[in-house]
Design a protein around this motif. Structure first.
Motif, PDB file in Angstrom:
ATOM      1  N   GLU A   1       2.958   7.178   3.704  1.00  0.00           N
ATOM      2  CA  GLU A   1       2.817   5.990   4.535  1.00  0.00           C
ATOM      3  C   GLU A   1       2.773   4.811   3.568  1.00  0.00           C
ATOM      4  OE1 GLU A   1      -0.281   5.996   7.447  1.00  0.00           O
ATOM      5  OE2 GLU A   1       0.026   8.124   7.930  1.00  0.00           O
ATOM      6  N   THR A   2       3.646   3.840   3.774  1.00  0.00           N
ATOM      7  CA  THR A   2       3.710   2.727   2.840  1.00  0.00           C
ATOM      8  C   THR A   2       4.043   1.432   3.564  1.00  0.00           C
ATOM      9  OG1 THR A   2       4.701   1.922   0.778  1.00  0.00           O
ATOM     10  CG2 THR A   2       6.139   3.158   2.267  1.00  0.00           C
ATOM     11  N   LEU A   3       3.503   0.349   3.055  1.00  0.00           N
ATOM     12  CA  LEU A   3       3.835  -0.986   3.549  1.00  0.00           C
ATOM     13  C   LEU A   3       4.841  -1.591   2.581  1.00  0.00           C
ATOM     14  CD1 LEU A   3       0.264  -2.271   4.501  1.00  0.00           C
ATOM     15  CD2 LEU A   3       2.037  -1.429   6.065  1.00  0.00           C
TER      16      LEU A   3
ATOM     17  N   ALA B   1       0.872  -1.177   0.000  1.00  0.00           N
ATOM     18  CA  ALA B   1       0.000   0.000   0.000  1.00  0.00           C
ATOM     19  C   ALA B   1       0.901   1.217   0.000  1.00  0.00           C
ATOM     20  CB  ALA B   1      -0.925   0.010   1.213  1.00  0.00           C
ATOM     21  N   LEU B   2       0.436   2.306  -0.606  1.00  0.00           N
ATOM     22  CA  LEU B   2       1.234   3.529  -0.683  1.00  0.00           C
ATOM     23  C   LEU B   2       0.292   4.724  -0.614  1.00  0.00           C
ATOM     24  CD1 LEU B   2       3.810   5.150  -1.139  1.00  0.00           C
ATOM     25  CD2 LEU B   2       3.636   4.647  -3.584  1.00  0.00           C
ATOM     26  N   HIS B   3       0.299   5.393   0.548  1.00  0.00           N
ATOM     27  CA  HIS B   3      -0.568   6.542   0.771  1.00  0.00           C
ATOM     28  C   HIS B   3       0.275   7.816   0.757  1.00  0.00           C
ATOM     29  CE1 HIS B   3      -3.902   4.067   2.976  1.00  0.00           C
ATOM     30  NE2 HIS B   3      -3.379   3.420   1.949  1.00  0.00           N
ATOM     31  N   VAL B   4      -0.073   8.724  -0.112  1.00  0.00           N
ATOM     32  CA  VAL B   4       0.616  10.018  -0.189  1.00  0.00           C
ATOM     33  C   VAL B   4      -0.196  11.019   0.614  1.00  0.00           C
ATOM     34  CG1 VAL B   4       1.576  11.773  -1.714  1.00  0.00           C
ATOM     35  CG2 VAL B   4       1.403   9.403  -2.515  1.00  0.00           C
TER      36      VAL B   4
ATOM     37  N   GLY C   1      -5.841  -0.708   2.230  1.00  0.00           N
ATOM     38  CA  GLY C   1      -5.087   0.427   1.727  1.00  0.00           C
ATOM     39  C   GLY C   1      -5.287   0.650   0.239  1.00  0.00           C
ATOM     40  N   ARG C   2      -4.368   1.390  -0.350  1.00  0.00           N
ATOM     41  CA  ARG C   2      -4.477   1.776  -1.755  1.00  0.00           C
ATOM     42  C   ARG C   2      -3.088   2.216  -2.226  1.00  0.00           C
ATOM     43  NH1 ARG C   2      -6.096   5.757   1.701  1.00  0.00           N
ATOM     44  NH2 ARG C   2      -4.891   7.694   1.429  1.00  0.00           N
ATOM     45  N   ASN C   3      -2.972   2.538  -3.476  1.00  0.00           N
ATOM     46  CA  ASN C   3      -1.778   3.193  -3.996  1.00  0.00           C
ATOM     47  C   ASN C   3      -2.221   4.510  -4.612  1.00  0.00           C
ATOM     48  OD1 ASN C   3       0.458   4.142  -5.348  1.00  0.00           O
ATOM     49  ND2 ASN C   3       1.067   2.151  -6.164  1.00  0.00           N
ATOM     50  N   ASP C   4      -1.908   5.610  -3.958  1.00  0.00           N
ATOM     51  CA  ASP C   4      -2.345   6.919  -4.425  1.00  0.00           C
ATOM     52  C   ASP C   4      -1.660   7.350  -5.722  1.00  0.00           C
ATOM     53  OD1 ASP C   4      -4.228   7.484  -2.451  1.00  0.00           O
ATOM     54  OD2 ASP C   4      -2.717   8.232  -1.054  1.00  0.00           O
TER      55      ASP C   4
END
Length: 275
Positions: A28-30, A13-16, A205-208
């Motif tokens: 925030e990223t896993l 997951a990658l949240h900007v 989560g998501r990938n922004d």
């Protein structure tokens, strides 16, 4: 001689969150890592030499100053070592593909040099070097599943998903990180879930960066559609700034069946597992 694997980096997951004053973005990223990737070999030599081999060797210029040579130079300066090395990068990961190729290569170079000179791979000075080389390099240096915050350099180790069958697919397009971030809409959609196991947090989560990457390379949508429709899938998503996408599977057989079907399109694939 020391040999280090530079495993592919996956953003589950990658949240900007927002753009920082220093030009980076608060993330925030896993982070997770595959068992396979590039390989870096370091041999003491009378003069510095850098050679690139492997299926993606032609995409890089060994005569240019890249992250591998920068890592070697910074290691020498930091640890006061007056030595030369013959470094070979066996390049199997696509270039500009969202799976940390250059960052992983730099991190593997630091680990190889550390082992060669009896420096512990946990030495804080290595992480100081890594942070100067790029936002993903500290995570690649640690090389284990983590929650990354800040620009990606603040790392909290996590557990879960080791051994999970993993398929990586790249449709053969290079997507520049800067161009993708430039298209991010600037909206903070919230952080990664704090509770639950790793898979649940990743699924929630998501990938922004997926939407802006799709605007640049619509073929990413074709990859995701095929992965979404596969049997036995646990999670599909684009990694990093793209264009590589990944799928986690319930079984090796489900992964391999999907890989065989997708390979007929001529796209790059890697069948591996999470470590």
């Amino acid at each position: 001689m020391t040999v280090e694997v530079a495993p592919a980096k996956i953003n589950l997951a990658l949240h900007v969150r927002h753009r920082r004053p220093d030009g980076y973005h608060e993330l925030e990223t896993l982070f997770a890592f595959a068992a396979d990737g590039d390989t870096v070999t370091v041999v003491p030599a009378e003069e510095d030499r850098f050679t690139i081999t492997g299926p993606f060797a032609d995409a890089l210029d060994a005569a240019s100053d890249n992250l591998v040579t920068q890592a070697a130079r910074a290691f020498r300066v930091t640890f006061g070592i007056d030595g030369h090395y013959a470094i070979t990068l066996d390049k199997h990961l696509p270039i500009a593909s969202g799976i940390g190729g250059g960052s992983a290569d730099a991190a593997a170079t630091l680990r190889a040099l550390a082992r060669l000179h009896g420096v512990a791979c946990e030495d804080p000075r290595l992480f100081v070097i890594a942070e100067t080389l790029g936002a993903d390099v500290p995570a690649c240096l640690l090389g284990r599943t983590t929650l990354g915050t800040g620009k990606g350099e603040a790392l909290l180790p996590l557990h879960g998903l080791a051994g999970t069958p993993l398929l990586l697919v790249n449709p053969g397009v290079a997507v520049g990180t800067g161009a993708v971030f430039a298209r991010w809409d600037g909206e903070d959609r919230g952080g990664i879930a704090a509770d639950g196991d790793l898979l649940a947090r990743a699924i929630a989560g998501r990938n922004d960066l997926q939407a802006p990457a799709l605007a640049i390379a619509p073929v990413i949508g074709d990859v995701l559609a095929l992965l979404d429709a596969a049997d036995g899938v646990l999670l599909t998503r684009m990694s990093g700034s793209g264009a590589t996408c990944f799928a986690l599977f319930e079984s090796v057989s489900a992964r391999d069946e999907t890989a065989a079907a997708i390979s007929t399109r001529g796209w790059w694939t890697l069948t591996t597992i999470l470590t």
